[in-house]
Design an enzyme around this catalytic site. Sequence first.
Site, PDB file in Angstrom:
ATOM      1  N   GLY A  13       5.674  63.623  48.063  1.00 21.57           N
ATOM      2  CA  GLY A  13       6.804  64.221  48.357  1.00 21.57           C
ATOM      3  C   GLY A  13       7.862  62.607  49.254  1.00 21.57           C
ATOM      4  NE  ARG A  74       4.253  67.191  44.971  1.00 28.15           N
ATOM      5  CZ  ARG A  74       4.051  66.959  46.105  1.00 28.15           C
ATOM      6  NH1 ARG A  74       2.698  65.493  46.533  1.00 28.15           N
ATOM      7  NH2 ARG A  74       4.394  66.776  47.495  1.00 28.15           N
ATOM      8  CG  ASP A 105      -4.308  60.860  51.532  1.00 26.85           C
ATOM      9  OD1 ASP A 105      -4.188  59.546  52.202  1.00 26.85           O
ATOM     10  OD2 ASP A 105      -4.974  60.745  52.621  1.00 26.85           O
ATOM     11  CB  THR A 127       3.144  61.507  53.670  1.00 33.25           C
ATOM     12  OG1 THR A 127       3.064  62.763  54.430  1.00 33.25           O
ATOM     13  CG2 THR A 127       1.873  60.428  54.814  1.00 33.25           C
ATOM     14  CG  ASP A 129       2.503  66.297  56.812  1.00 39.72           C
ATOM     15  OD1 ASP A 129       3.898  66.880  56.882  1.00 39.72           O
ATOM     16  OD2 ASP A 129       1.932  66.806  55.197  1.00 39.72           O
ATOM     17  CG  ASP A 131      -1.280  64.059  56.306  1.00 42.02           C
ATOM     18  OD1 ASP A 131      -0.723  62.810  55.089  1.00 42.02           O
ATOM     19  OD2 ASP A 131      -1.180  64.800  55.268  1.00 42.02           O
ATOM     20  NE  ARG A 173       0.849  72.836  51.698  1.00 42.13           N
ATOM     21  CZ  ARG A 173       1.795  72.648  50.513  1.00 42.13           C
ATOM     22  NH1 ARG A 173       1.347  71.783  49.528  1.00 42.13           N
ATOM     23  NH2 ARG A 173       3.005  73.201  50.395  1.00 42.13           N
TER      24      ARG A 173
END
Length: 321
Positions: A13, A74, A105, A127, A129, A131, A173
């Site tokens: 992303g 992707r 990741d 990213t 997020d 995360d 997510r």
Amino acid sequence: MSVKKIGVLTSGGDAPGMNAAIRSVVRAALKNDMQVLGVRDGYTGLIKGDLVDMGIRSVSDIIQRGGTYLYTARCPEFREWEGVLKAKAVCEKVGMDGLVVIGGDGSFRGAADLSKAGIPCVGIPGTIDNDIACTDYTIGYDTAMNTTIEMVDKLRDTAQSHDRCSVVEVMGRRAGYIALNAGIACGATYIVVPEIGLDMDAMLNKIKAAKALGKRYFIIMVAEGIGHVDEIAERIEKETGIESRSTVLGHVQRGGSPTVTDRVVASQMGFHAVELLKQGIGNRVVAQKAGKIVDFDIQEALSMKKDFPMDLYNIANDISF
């Protein structure tokens, strides 16, 4: 090892600040007399050999842009060893001595595989997020949060005007960092994150208690990993009598001009990645720890777990009436 040519790609992303990282990689490499190849469309472009020479001026006027100048995609093919070997063959054909991979990741797993195949790779966490466990901060996170609070502040105007409850789904997510921090910044009555889960009764009780104290409009922040915002809004309206509306902010959170934080951190990380490759060091992930730029072995980084900030979550609950 004498490193003369490196590549740079973005994968997964998109995130605001990726262009700042690309710019830093290119400028740092050229400063060290390395040639830089930009790889379009992530690992897909690497397998196809979709490469472009990057010069000083090729990265002018991109630091302020959202998205990624090199595009991203992707690549299911790269999950197989055959795909990794195809990418390795392209790298060897063009004389690429190392590769900088900007992504999350999944992108780092690809970088680890390519490093194992013999092409030194360094990952940069990009990213929204936030995360990735090995780093305190990921490129794009600050911009995404600022975009989120800007959008929610606009929703607040309507919620306040109509005495409504606005149930807002934000990205995340598997991680609730955007929901938590943006929820605090927007004064959300209740925040729902995947690390904790949805306790419908607790949420309804919080809304009722706030209403009893004179609150007339409400913001409920829900991370994407929880979802079901339409159902949550319906349940709130049914149980409390408060007119409720749901809104999914969606990919607007990925876009926009990166903040100062994202531009600076991206520049630091890009520079550090080049310093590693200059020494022939691969299979590393660049990270920020306690305000400093460091790096970890990719496999070590992927095995780490990120603790959810329960103290901050508890603060959010305590001050949200």
